[in-house]
Design a protein around this motif. Structure first.
Motif, PDB file in Angstrom:
ATOM      1  N   GLY A 178      -6.131 124.382 -45.715  1.00 17.65           N
ATOM      2  CA  GLY A 178      -4.849 124.835 -46.274  1.00 17.65           C
ATOM      3  C   GLY A 178      -4.747 124.582 -47.762  1.00 17.65           C
ATOM      4  N   ASN A 179      -5.862 124.711 -48.471  1.00 12.61           N
ATOM      5  CA  ASN A 179      -5.886 124.489 -49.925  1.00 12.61           C
ATOM      6  C   ASN A 179      -5.932 125.834 -50.651  1.00 12.61           C
ATOM      7  OD1 ASN A 179      -6.119 121.823 -49.156  1.00 12.61           O
ATOM      8  ND2 ASN A 179      -8.270 121.652 -49.703  1.00 12.61           N
ATOM      9  N   PHE A 180      -5.108 125.974 -51.688  1.00 15.67           N
ATOM     10  CA  PHE A 180      -5.173 127.155 -52.550  1.00 15.67           C
ATOM     11  C   PHE A 180      -4.493 126.840 -53.868  1.00 15.67           C
ATOM     12  CE2 PHE A 180      -1.264 127.661 -50.161  1.00 15.67           C
ATOM     13  CZ  PHE A 180      -0.360 128.233 -51.031  1.00 15.67           C
ATOM     14  N   SER A 181      -4.713 127.689 -54.862  1.00 16.63           N
ATOM     15  CA  SER A 181      -4.137 127.501 -56.195  1.00 16.63           C
ATOM     16  C   SER A 181      -3.086 128.562 -56.462  1.00 16.63           C
ATOM     17  CB  SER A 181      -5.225 127.600 -57.270  1.00 16.63           C
ATOM     18  OG  SER A 181      -6.151 126.560 -57.128  1.00 16.63           O
ATOM     19  N   VAL A 182      -2.075 128.171 -57.217  1.00 13.07           N
ATOM     20  CA  VAL A 182      -1.050 129.099 -57.686  1.00 13.07           C
ATOM     21  C   VAL A 182      -1.156 129.128 -59.204  1.00 13.07           C
ATOM     22  CG1 VAL A 182       1.418 129.555 -57.867  1.00 13.07           C
ATOM     23  CG2 VAL A 182       0.488 128.610 -55.753  1.00 13.07           C
ATOM     24  N   THR A 183      -1.313 130.326 -59.766  1.00 12.42           N
ATOM     25  CA  THR A 183      -1.426 130.507 -61.215  1.00 12.42           C
ATOM     26  C   THR A 183      -0.327 131.465 -61.660  1.00 12.42           C
ATOM     27  OG1 THR A 183      -3.819 130.275 -61.008  1.00 12.42           O
ATOM     28  CG2 THR A 183      -2.993 131.149 -63.083  1.00 12.42           C
ATOM     29  N   VAL A 184       0.282 131.161 -62.817  1.00  8.38           N
ATOM     30  CA  VAL A 184       1.359 132.007 -63.335  1.00  8.38           C
ATOM     31  C   VAL A 184       1.049 132.450 -64.754  1.00  8.38           C
ATOM     32  CG1 VAL A 184       3.162 130.956 -61.921  1.00  8.38           C
ATOM     33  CG2 VAL A 184       2.718 130.064 -64.193  1.00  8.38           C
ATOM     34  N   THR A 185       1.710 133.533 -65.157  1.00  2.35           N
ATOM     35  CA  THR A 185       1.709 133.966 -66.550  1.00  2.35           C
ATOM     36  C   THR A 185       3.148 133.907 -67.041  1.00  2.35           C
ATOM     37  OG1 THR A 185       1.956 136.280 -65.898  1.00  2.35           O
ATOM     38  CG2 THR A 185      -0.280 135.477 -66.287  1.00  2.35           C
ATOM     39  N   VAL A 186       3.323 133.484 -68.282  1.00  3.79           N
ATOM     40  CA  VAL A 186       4.651 133.356 -68.883  1.00  3.79           C
ATOM     41  C   VAL A 186       4.607 134.009 -70.251  1.00  3.79           C
ATOM     42  CG1 VAL A 186       6.433 131.757 -69.673  1.00  3.79           C
ATOM     43  CG2 VAL A 186       5.041 131.160 -67.691  1.00  3.79           C
ATOM     44  N   SER A 187       5.594 134.854 -70.520  1.00  8.29           N
ATOM     45  CA  SER A 187       5.683 135.426 -71.859  1.00  8.29           C
ATOM     46  C   SER A 187       7.151 135.465 -72.276  1.00  8.29           C
ATOM     47  CB  SER A 187       5.076 136.830 -71.900  1.00  8.29           C
ATOM     48  OG  SER A 187       5.831 137.715 -71.121  1.00  8.29           O
ATOM     49  N   PRO A 188       7.457 135.140 -73.492  1.00  6.30           N
ATOM     50  CA  PRO A 188       6.601 134.469 -74.447  1.00  6.30           C
ATOM     51  C   PRO A 188       6.326 133.035 -73.995  1.00  6.30           C
ATOM     52  CG  PRO A 188       8.832 134.560 -75.300  1.00  6.30           C
ATOM     53  CD  PRO A 188       8.825 135.331 -74.012  1.00  6.30           C
ATOM     54  N   ALA A 189       5.415 132.372 -74.660  1.00  2.00           N
ATOM     55  CA  ALA A 189       5.070 131.000 -74.281  1.00  2.00           C
ATOM     56  C   ALA A 189       6.320 130.130 -74.374  1.00  2.00           C
ATOM     57  CB  ALA A 189       3.989 130.467 -75.206  1.00  2.00           C
ATOM     58  N   PRO A 190       6.569 129.317 -73.352  1.00  2.00           N
ATOM     59  CA  PRO A 190       7.782 128.494 -73.376  1.00  2.00           C
ATOM     60  C   PRO A 190       7.719 127.403 -74.442  1.00  2.00           C
ATOM     61  CG  PRO A 190       6.478 128.032 -71.415  1.00  2.00           C
ATOM     62  CD  PRO A 190       5.821 129.154 -72.116  1.00  2.00           C
ATOM     63  N   ASP A 191       8.889 126.979 -74.861  1.00  2.00           N
ATOM     64  CA  ASP A 191       9.032 125.887 -75.816  1.00  2.00           C
ATOM     65  C   ASP A 191       8.455 124.607 -75.202  1.00  2.00           C
ATOM     66  OD1 ASP A 191      10.118 123.725 -77.324  1.00  2.00           O
ATOM     67  OD2 ASP A 191      11.758 125.005 -77.983  1.00  2.00           O
ATOM     68  N   THR A 192       8.050 123.681 -76.049  1.00  2.00           N
ATOM     69  CA  THR A 192       7.457 122.437 -75.539  1.00  2.00           C
ATOM     70  C   THR A 192       8.448 121.598 -74.742  1.00  2.00           C
ATOM     71  OG1 THR A 192       7.951 121.344 -77.632  1.00  2.00           O
ATOM     72  CG2 THR A 192       5.744 122.296 -77.392  1.00  2.00           C
ATOM     73  N   SER A 193       9.760 121.812 -74.934  1.00  2.00           N
ATOM     74  CA  SER A 193      10.754 121.056 -74.163  1.00  2.00           C
ATOM     75  C   SER A 193      10.957 121.646 -72.768  1.00  2.00           C
ATOM     76  CB  SER A 193      12.086 121.026 -74.904  1.00  2.00           C
ATOM     77  OG  SER A 193      12.631 122.334 -74.964  1.00  2.00           O
ATOM     78  N   MET A 194      10.352 122.795 -72.492  1.00  2.00           N
ATOM     79  CA  MET A 194      10.505 123.456 -71.198  1.00  2.00           C
ATOM     80  C   MET A 194       9.290 123.194 -70.330  1.00  2.00           C
ATOM     81  SD  MET A 194      11.888 127.046 -72.572  1.00  2.00           S
ATOM     82  CE  MET A 194      12.989 127.070 -73.947  1.00  2.00           C
ATOM     83  N   GLN A 195       9.536 123.228 -69.012  1.00  2.00           N
ATOM     84  CA  GLN A 195       8.444 123.020 -68.073  1.00  2.00           C
ATOM     85  C   GLN A 195       8.540 124.037 -66.950  1.00  2.00           C
ATOM     86  OE1 GLN A 195       8.692 118.764 -67.140  1.00  2.00           O
ATOM     87  NE2 GLN A 195       6.958 118.517 -68.515  1.00  2.00           N
ATOM     88  N   LEU A 196       7.491 124.090 -66.139  1.00  2.00           N
ATOM     89  CA  LEU A 196       7.421 125.010 -65.007  1.00  2.00           C
ATOM     90  C   LEU A 196       7.586 124.227 -63.715  1.00  2.00           C
ATOM     91  CD1 LEU A 196       4.369 127.012 -66.314  1.00  2.00           C
ATOM     92  CD2 LEU A 196       6.716 127.813 -66.237  1.00  2.00           C
ATOM     93  N   GLN A 197       8.399 124.763 -62.818  1.00  2.00           N
ATOM     94  CA  GLN A 197       8.622 124.128 -61.520  1.00  2.00           C
ATOM     95  C   GLN A 197       8.169 125.091 -60.431  1.00  2.00           C
ATOM     96  OE1 GLN A 197      10.059 120.913 -60.499  1.00  2.00           O
ATOM     97  NE2 GLN A 197       8.953 121.729 -58.761  1.00  2.00           N
ATOM     98  N   LEU A 198       7.312 124.598 -59.551  1.00  2.00           N
ATOM     99  CA  LEU A 198       6.849 125.380 -58.399  1.00  2.00           C
ATOM    100  C   LEU A 198       7.801 125.136 -57.243  1.00  2.00           C
ATOM    101  CD1 LEU A 198       4.582 127.104 -57.002  1.00  2.00           C
ATOM    102  CD2 LEU A 198       3.572 124.921 -56.323  1.00  2.00           C
ATOM    103  N   PHE A 199       8.148 126.209 -56.548  1.00  2.00           N
ATOM    104  CA  PHE A 199       8.986 126.111 -55.350  1.00  2.00           C
ATOM    105  C   PHE A 199       8.206 126.666 -54.171  1.00  2.00           C
ATOM    106  CE2 PHE A 199      12.010 126.197 -58.808  1.00  2.00           C
ATOM    107  CZ  PHE A 199      12.919 125.219 -58.446  1.00  2.00           C
ATOM    108  N   MET A 200       8.208 125.921 -53.081  1.00  2.00           N
ATOM    109  CA  MET A 200       7.557 126.345 -51.840  1.00  2.00           C
ATOM    110  C   MET A 200       8.656 126.379 -50.782  1.00  2.00           C
ATOM    111  SD  MET A 200       4.402 126.763 -50.156  1.00  2.00           S
ATOM    112  CE  MET A 200       3.259 125.940 -51.197  1.00  2.00           C
ATOM    113  N   ASP A 201       8.889 127.559 -50.235  1.00  2.00           N
ATOM    114  CA  ASP A 201       9.921 127.755 -49.216  1.00  2.00           C
ATOM    115  C   ASP A 201      11.296 127.299 -49.708  1.00  2.00           C
ATOM    116  OD1 ASP A 201       7.969 128.771 -47.473  1.00  2.00           O
ATOM    117  OD2 ASP A 201       7.445 126.744 -46.810  1.00  2.00           O
ATOM    118  N   GLY A 202      11.572 127.522 -50.999  1.00  2.00           N
ATOM    119  CA  GLY A 202      12.877 127.219 -51.574  1.00  2.00           C
ATOM    120  C   GLY A 202      13.047 125.794 -52.057  1.00  2.00           C
TER     121      GLY A 202
END
Length: 166
Positions: free
Chosen positions: A89-113
């Motif tokens: 049950g191993n896999f990777s999630v990769t995203v693209t973001v445009s424009p590049a987010p500010d350094t104060s911002m981060q990405l949050q992954l959600f699985m089933d909400g």
């Protein structure tokens, strides 16, 4: 009743410019009226002080810097409706973001909400030991207060794992 009130409001400027008369009856009662009565005297009412309203200066509303940028977040891997083959049950999630987010911002992954792990600045998550079944995966950009600025469309992945029953 509302019509009468409206009529009085419309006529109030005319009433303000009308003449005023003072009448004192035989008992000493003083009555003021806009209609002259026998024995009444005309009262000169001075013009009330008026001040013109200051001119309205419209200034453009300043928007926060974050509100001016419209971020686009998309999950590039795995593909929507992907089947994760039998295994741990191993896999990777990769995203693209445009424009590049500010350094104060981060990405949050959600699985089933639900949030999966802590927010991060990397564009990839390596998921391990994901239970078998159907899962909804989504990624959001969050600011330093945890407010969501943008989010990807959710994708569905199917994880196939051996069952204890078989």
């Amino acid at each position: 009743m509302p019509r009468l009130l409206l009529l009085l409001l419309l006529l109030s400027p005319l009433l303000a410019t009308a003449q005023v008369y003072k009448h004192v009856d035989q008992d000493g009662n003083v009555t003021f009226s806009d209609i002259p009565a026998p024995g009444s005297e005309k009262i000169d009412v001075p013009v009330s002080n008026t001040v013109a309203a200051p001119p309205v200066v419209s200034r453009p509303q300043e928007e926060p810097a974050d509100a001016l940028v419209s971020y686009q977040v998309a999950i590039s891997s795995p593909e929507p409706e992907a089947v994760i083959p039998r295994g741990p049950g191993n896999f990777s999630v990769t995203v693209t973001v445009s424009p590049a987010p500010d350094t104060s911002m981060q990405l949050q992954l959600f699985m089933d909400g639900d949030a999966y792990g802590a927010p991060q600045s990397q564009l990839q998550w390596n998921l391990t030991n994901v239970p078998r079944g159907t899962h909804q995966v989504q990624v959001a950009i969050v600011d330093s207060e945890g407010e969501t600025l943008a989010q990807s469309d959710p994708i569905t992945v199917y994880v196939r794992r051996p069952s204890k029953n078989f």
